[in-house]
Design an enzyme around this catalytic site. Structure first.
Site, mmCIF file in Angstrom:
data_model
loop_
_atom_site.group_PDB
_atom_site.id
_atom_site.type_symbol
_atom_site.label_atom_id
_atom_site.label_comp_id
_atom_site.label_asym_id
_atom_site.label_seq_id
_atom_site.Cartn_x
_atom_site.Cartn_y
_atom_site.Cartn_z
ATOM 1 N N HIS A 217 23.556 -50.306 68.583
ATOM 2 C CA HIS A 217 23.771 -51.231 69.687
ATOM 3 C C HIS A 217 23.730 -50.570 71.055
ATOM 4 C CE1 HIS A 217 24.038 -55.006 71.488
ATOM 5 N NE2 HIS A 217 24.930 -54.508 72.307
ATOM 6 N N TYR A 221 21.311 -50.539 75.364
ATOM 7 C CA TYR A 221 21.737 -50.534 76.772
ATOM 8 C C TYR A 221 21.319 -49.248 77.464
ATOM 9 C CZ TYR A 221 24.001 -54.769 75.446
ATOM 10 O OH TYR A 221 24.208 -56.037 74.983
ATOM 11 N N HIS A 368 13.165 -61.358 68.946
ATOM 12 C CA HIS A 368 14.241 -61.124 69.925
ATOM 13 C C HIS A 368 14.042 -59.810 70.665
ATOM 14 C CE1 HIS A 368 18.200 -60.084 71.522
ATOM 15 N NE2 HIS A 368 18.296 -59.082 70.668
ATOM 16 N N PHE A 369 13.825 -58.728 69.899
ATOM 17 C CA PHE A 369 13.846 -57.459 70.629
ATOM 18 C C PHE A 369 12.541 -57.154 71.348
ATOM 19 C CE2 PHE A 369 13.206 -55.435 66.282
ATOM 20 C CZ PHE A 369 12.023 -54.743 66.535
ATOM 21 N N HIS A 370 11.443 -57.765 70.911
ATOM 22 C CA HIS A 370 10.243 -57.580 71.735
ATOM 23 C C HIS A 370 10.400 -58.311 73.062
ATOM 24 C CE1 HIS A 370 8.408 -55.757 68.212
ATOM 25 N NE2 HIS A 370 7.461 -55.303 69.020
ATOM 26 N N ARG A 431 11.239 -60.214 58.068
ATOM 27 C CA ARG A 431 10.686 -59.151 58.909
ATOM 28 C C ARG A 431 10.249 -58.020 57.979
ATOM 29 N NH1 ARG A 431 15.719 -55.918 61.931
ATOM 30 N NH2 ARG A 431 13.999 -54.724 62.798
ATOM 31 N N ARG A 432 9.459 -57.119 58.495
ATOM 32 C CA ARG A 432 9.096 -55.911 57.766
ATOM 33 C C ARG A 432 8.308 -56.157 56.489
ATOM 34 N NH1 ARG A 432 14.512 -52.346 59.160
ATOM 35 N NH2 ARG A 432 13.608 -51.662 61.107
HETATM 36 FE FE1 HAS Z 1 19.828 -57.449 70.666
HETATM 37 C C1 HAS Z 1 19.151 -57.012 67.295
HETATM 38 C C2 HAS Z 1 22.619 -59.243 69.882
HETATM 39 C C3 HAS Z 1 20.629 -57.729 74.019
HETATM 40 C C4 HAS Z 1 17.536 -55.009 71.403
HETATM 41 N N1 HAS Z 1 18.567 -56.263 69.560
HETATM 42 C C5 HAS Z 1 18.432 -56.247 68.199
HETATM 43 C C6 HAS Z 1 17.442 -55.263 67.827
HETATM 44 C C7 HAS Z 1 17.019 -54.662 68.989
HETATM 45 C C8 HAS Z 1 17.733 -55.310 70.067
HETATM 46 C C9 HAS Z 1 16.008 -53.538 69.114
HETATM 47 O O1 HAS Z 1 24.362 -59.725 67.422
HETATM 48 C C10 HAS Z 1 16.923 -55.002 66.411
HETATM 49 C C11 HAS Z 1 17.644 -53.932 65.668
HETATM 50 C C12 HAS Z 1 17.044 -53.771 64.306
HETATM 51 O O2 HAS Z 1 15.889 -53.299 64.226
HETATM 52 O O3 HAS Z 1 17.660 -54.177 63.318
HETATM 53 N N2 HAS Z 1 21.309 -58.368 71.749
HETATM 54 C C13 HAS Z 1 22.328 -59.074 71.231
HETATM 55 C C14 HAS Z 1 23.142 -59.638 72.314
HETATM 56 C C15 HAS Z 1 22.563 -59.213 73.483
HETATM 57 C C16 HAS Z 1 21.429 -58.395 73.110
HETATM 58 C C17 HAS Z 1 24.343 -60.497 72.174
HETATM 59 N N3 HAS Z 1 19.196 -56.550 72.377
HETATM 60 C C18 HAS Z 1 19.657 -56.798 73.652
HETATM 61 C C19 HAS Z 1 18.960 -55.960 74.594
HETATM 62 C C20 HAS Z 1 18.076 -55.190 73.852
HETATM 63 C C21 HAS Z 1 18.250 -55.573 72.468
HETATM 64 C C22 HAS Z 1 19.220 -55.947 76.085
HETATM 65 C C23 HAS Z 1 17.107 -54.132 74.280
HETATM 66 C C24 HAS Z 1 16.867 -53.741 75.494
HETATM 67 N N4 HAS Z 1 20.685 -58.039 68.916
HETATM 68 C C25 HAS Z 1 21.854 -58.734 68.822
HETATM 69 C C26 HAS Z 1 22.219 -58.868 67.402
HETATM 70 C C27 HAS Z 1 21.223 -58.229 66.662
HETATM 71 C C28 HAS Z 1 20.286 -57.717 67.645
HETATM 72 C C29 HAS Z 1 23.397 -59.515 66.836
HETATM 73 C C30 HAS Z 1 21.152 -58.089 65.134
HETATM 74 C C31 HAS Z 1 20.320 -59.148 64.538
HETATM 75 C C32 HAS Z 1 20.181 -58.949 63.044
HETATM 76 O O4 HAS Z 1 20.756 -59.759 62.295
HETATM 77 O O5 HAS Z 1 19.512 -58.010 62.591
HETATM 78 C C33 HAS Z 1 23.094 -59.520 74.884
HETATM 79 O O6 HAS Z 1 23.315 -58.359 75.613
HETATM 80 C C34 HAS Z 1 22.231 -60.482 75.637
HETATM 81 C C35 HAS Z 1 22.913 -61.009 76.890
HETATM 82 C C36 HAS Z 1 21.973 -61.822 77.736
HETATM 83 C C37 HAS Z 1 22.151 -63.074 78.145
HETATM 84 C C38 HAS Z 1 21.083 -63.724 78.987
HETATM 85 C C39 HAS Z 1 21.562 -64.169 80.351
HETATM 86 C C40 HAS Z 1 20.393 -64.595 81.184
HETATM 87 C C41 HAS Z 1 20.179 -64.220 82.460
HETATM 88 C C42 HAS Z 1 18.906 -64.643 83.144
HETATM 89 C C43 HAS Z 1 19.132 -65.619 84.259
HETATM 90 C C44 HAS Z 1 17.804 -65.902 84.917
HETATM 91 C C45 HAS Z 1 17.469 -67.031 85.580
HETATM 92 C C46 HAS Z 1 16.085 -67.139 86.121
HETATM 93 C C47 HAS Z 1 18.425 -68.154 85.759
HETATM 94 C C48 HAS Z 1 23.342 -63.847 77.738
HETATM 95 C C49 HAS Z 1 21.136 -63.361 83.205
HETATM 96 C C50 HAS Z 1 16.034 -66.848 87.603
HETATM 97 C C51 HAS Z 1 14.679 -67.111 88.108
HETATM 98 C C52 HAS Z 1 14.213 -66.830 89.369
HETATM 99 C C53 HAS Z 1 12.852 -67.292 89.744
HETATM 100 C C54 HAS Z 1 15.004 -66.078 90.381
HETATM 101 CU CU CU Z 2 23.106 -54.650 68.744
#
Ligand code: HAS
Ligand code: CU
Length: 541
Positions: A217, A221, A368-370, A431-432
């Site tokens: 995890h 970050y 998700h992660f891509h 996957r995989r």
């Molecule tokens: Fe994730 C699996 C949960 C963020 C990368 N994640 C992965 C894997 C990778 C990865 C590589 O809970 C696969 C691992 C593997 O191979 O098995 N992830 C989260 C959560 C977040 C999260 C809760 N992940 C990331 C980030 C990554 C990343 C960042 C890479 C850089 N992830 C998981 C979980 C798994 C997981 C489980 C396991 C799944 C499984 O079962 O295998 C959070 O940090 C995300 C928080 C983000 C938000 C979005 C807020 C939106 C905003 C945008 C606002 C924009 C606007 C547009 C309004 C809540 C702030 C403005 C427009 C204008 C024009 C100005």
């Molecule tokens: Cu994680």
């Protein structure tokens, strides 16, 4: 950056990162083609898994680590206005990490390390793969040490002053990485390497997965922090405005580092080796660590709004249109935030204990992660490169319009690639898997989505080639050198004159992390030593 030796140090790191990146992009396109099953001549699971393992290692470990190291050297020298501490050591770290990459490349490319980038036992790779990975990590530890020494030295020579935000974030990332990498280091040292060398007959995969979850995890970050750093310290200035809040940014980095570490078990929800109470604890922490991202979204959009209004934008949304969309950093941040909406939403679905059962080990996860890594994060790596290159090679960027096209095609390509990937996950595709050899109604329903992914991949590959072409042409440009361009850091709208130590130093946070790690990983790891669990013999290599 006036020192040529420092520019060379940074450039060398960044080139290794981007060469790894472009090679991995070609593999990515081959993989979507192979998986679609449309070209039956390909059809080789052996090549597929060698390729997908190499692609994952190049993107997740080589691109990121080298990019972050190069980025760190630039931030440290320019924000602190002091030379890199111990340059020979910095080069030592570079060569050690590069040797590690070369060492791991041989088994990867010859199919003796087709263990995917997470290398979960009992599949086992040739020992050279683990040794190479270890050298890469040790090389990056040297970088961490240099960052932390420079941070401390600056504080000693500037007592009571506020550490520049960019360096605060970078040093925080170095500290985060030291903690993060310890989990996988223990796994490799005590389990995988001895098993692959034949010194052990069996290992406990439950323990291995727990140790890997410790790393898995926070590592995401570690990749993300340079992107967020650019959000805060470059974007507001490039957009023509000010940073909405310097203190809020620091708080976001602190919470990211402190809460990213003790929460790996959301990768193990469906695993049997940990009890549900521990999973719940880690699950709650996972929601906490989404908060700094929400804070970041708020602060960055507020900073953009300040810029848009200063540029004459009016009304509720008018400021968006008066932003300089032709500035690469500004365009990248907008596209990055757009991808973060759905990428983050997917993360919240994953983190929700019950919903995880629906998507775990399905195509949704690479979707998700891509989107959130290769999309949100890597698009900022591009923007940072476009910003740094003219300063590093002292020549103007070859083509701004090509850079803008590249950013747009990356965004569109990533959307076209990852939307079907998410849908495929919901349609139950695991996957995989390298290919699907049977035809029934379910697998036939996957076909149109796989077809779309080939186009997404093609767009991304084209975009990646444009990126590299632009950097090469910039560097090889025979035009006159520009000598006066410097990195400009954004000013906060309210100047920060002084800060409490907890927003200007890590000593307290390091202790908090130690306590939280003990709570969330202590017993879950210790249990393997006082419970009788079955070992598993390695297979594969
Ligand atoms: Fe994730 C699996 C949960 C963020 C990368 N994640 C992965 C894997 C990778 C990865 C590589 O809970 C696969 C691992 C593997 O191979 O098995 N992830 C989260 C959560 C977040 C999260 C809760 N992940 C990331 C980030 C990554 C990343 C960042 C890479 C850089 N992830 C998981 C979980 C798994 C997981 C489980 C396991 C799944 C499984 O079962 O295998 C959070 O940090 C995300 C928080 C983000 C938000 C979005 C807020 C939106 C905003 C945008 C606002 C924009 C606007 C547009 C309004 C809540 C702030 C403005 C427009 C204008 C024009 C100005
Ligand atoms: Cu994680």
């Amino acid at each position: 950056m006036n020192d040529a030796a420092e520019r060379k140090l940074a450039l060398s790191h960044l080139w290794v990162a981007f060469i790894a990146f472009i090679l991995a992009c070609f593999m990515g396109e081959y993989q979507v083609l192979e998986r679609s099953g449309f070209i039956s001549a390909l059809n080789s699971p052996t090549i597929y898994f060698a390729s997908v393992s190499t692609h994952g290692v190049l993107m997740a470990f080589v691109l990121t680590t080298f990019f972050i190291m190069g980025f760190g050297y630039i931030i440290a020298t320019t924000s602190l206005q002091q030379p890199v501490w111990n340059k020979p050591l910095a080069w030592g770290g570079f060569w050690l990490a590069l040797t590690g990459v070369m060492m791991a490349a041989i088994p990867l490319l010859t199919g003796k390390a087709s263990v995917l980038y997470t290398f979960y036992p009992p599949i086992i790779a040739h020992a050279a793969f683990y040794l190479g990975a270890t050298l890469l990590v040790v090389g990056s530890w040297i970088w961490c040490m240099i960052m932390l020494v420079m941070f401390v030295q600056w504080k000693q020579t500037n007592p009571g002053k506020v550490v520049p935000l960019a360096m605060f974030a970078t040093a925080m990332n170095a500290l985060l990485w030291l903690w993060t990498s310890a989990g996988v280091a223990l796994e490799i040292l005590f389990q995988l390497l001895p098993l692959s060398l034949g010194w052990l007959d069996t290992v406990d995969p439950g323990l291995a997965r727990t140790l890997f979850a410790w790393t898995l995890h926070p590592i995401v970050y570690f990749w993300l922090i340079p992107a967020y750093t650019a959000f805060y310290v470059f974007v507001p200035k490039q957009a023509g405005g000010f940073l909405f809040s310097d203190e809020m940014a620091r708080l976001a980095f602190v919470v990211l580092a402190v809460f990213a570490l003790p929460i790996g078990f959301h990768h193990l929800y469906m695993d049997p080796e940990q009890a549900k109470g521990w999973k719940l604890l880690h699950g709650i922490g996972t929601f906490v660590v989404a908060i700094p991202t929400l804070v970041t979204g708020f602060t960055v959009i507020a900073s953009l709004e300040i810029a848009g209004r200063l540029r004459g934008g009016k009304g509720l949304f008018g400021w968006i249109f008066s932003l300089p969309w032709t500035n690469t950093m500004v365009l990248a941040v907008i596209l990055s935030l757009l991808m973060l909406i759905f990428g983050g939403f997917g993360g919240i679905v994953n983190a929700s204990y019950a919903m995880n059962a629906m998507i775990h080990n399905t195509a949704w996860v690479p979707g998700h992660f891509h989107l959130i890594f290769a999309g949100t994060t890597v698009i900022m790596y591009f923007a940072i490169a476009y910003y740094f290159w003219p300063i590093l090679v002292k020549k103007p960027l070859f083509s701004n319009s090509m850079a803008l096209t590249q950013l747009w095609t990356w965004f569109i390509g990533m959307s076209v690639l990852t939307t079907p990937w998410h849908v495929l996950g919901l349609l139950g595709q695991p996957r995989r898997v390298s290919t699907v050899v049977y035809n029934n109604l379910l697998t036939l329903a996957w076909k149109p989505y796989e077809f779309m992914m080939i186009f997404g991949g093609l767009l991304l590959l084209g975009s990646a080639c444009l990126f590299i072409y632009n950097l090469v042409k910039t560097q090889l440009n025979s035009a006159l050198e520009i000598s006066d361009q410097q990195i400009e850091y954004a000013e906060p709208i309210h100047r920060v004159e002084s800060l409490p130590e907890w927003l200007n130093d890590f000593t307290l946070w390091n202790k908090v992390i130690a306590v939280l790690m003990l709570i969330s990983f202590g017993l879950p790891i210790l249990q393997f030593f006082f419970m009788d669990t079955f070992g598993s013999a390695g297979w594969g290599y």
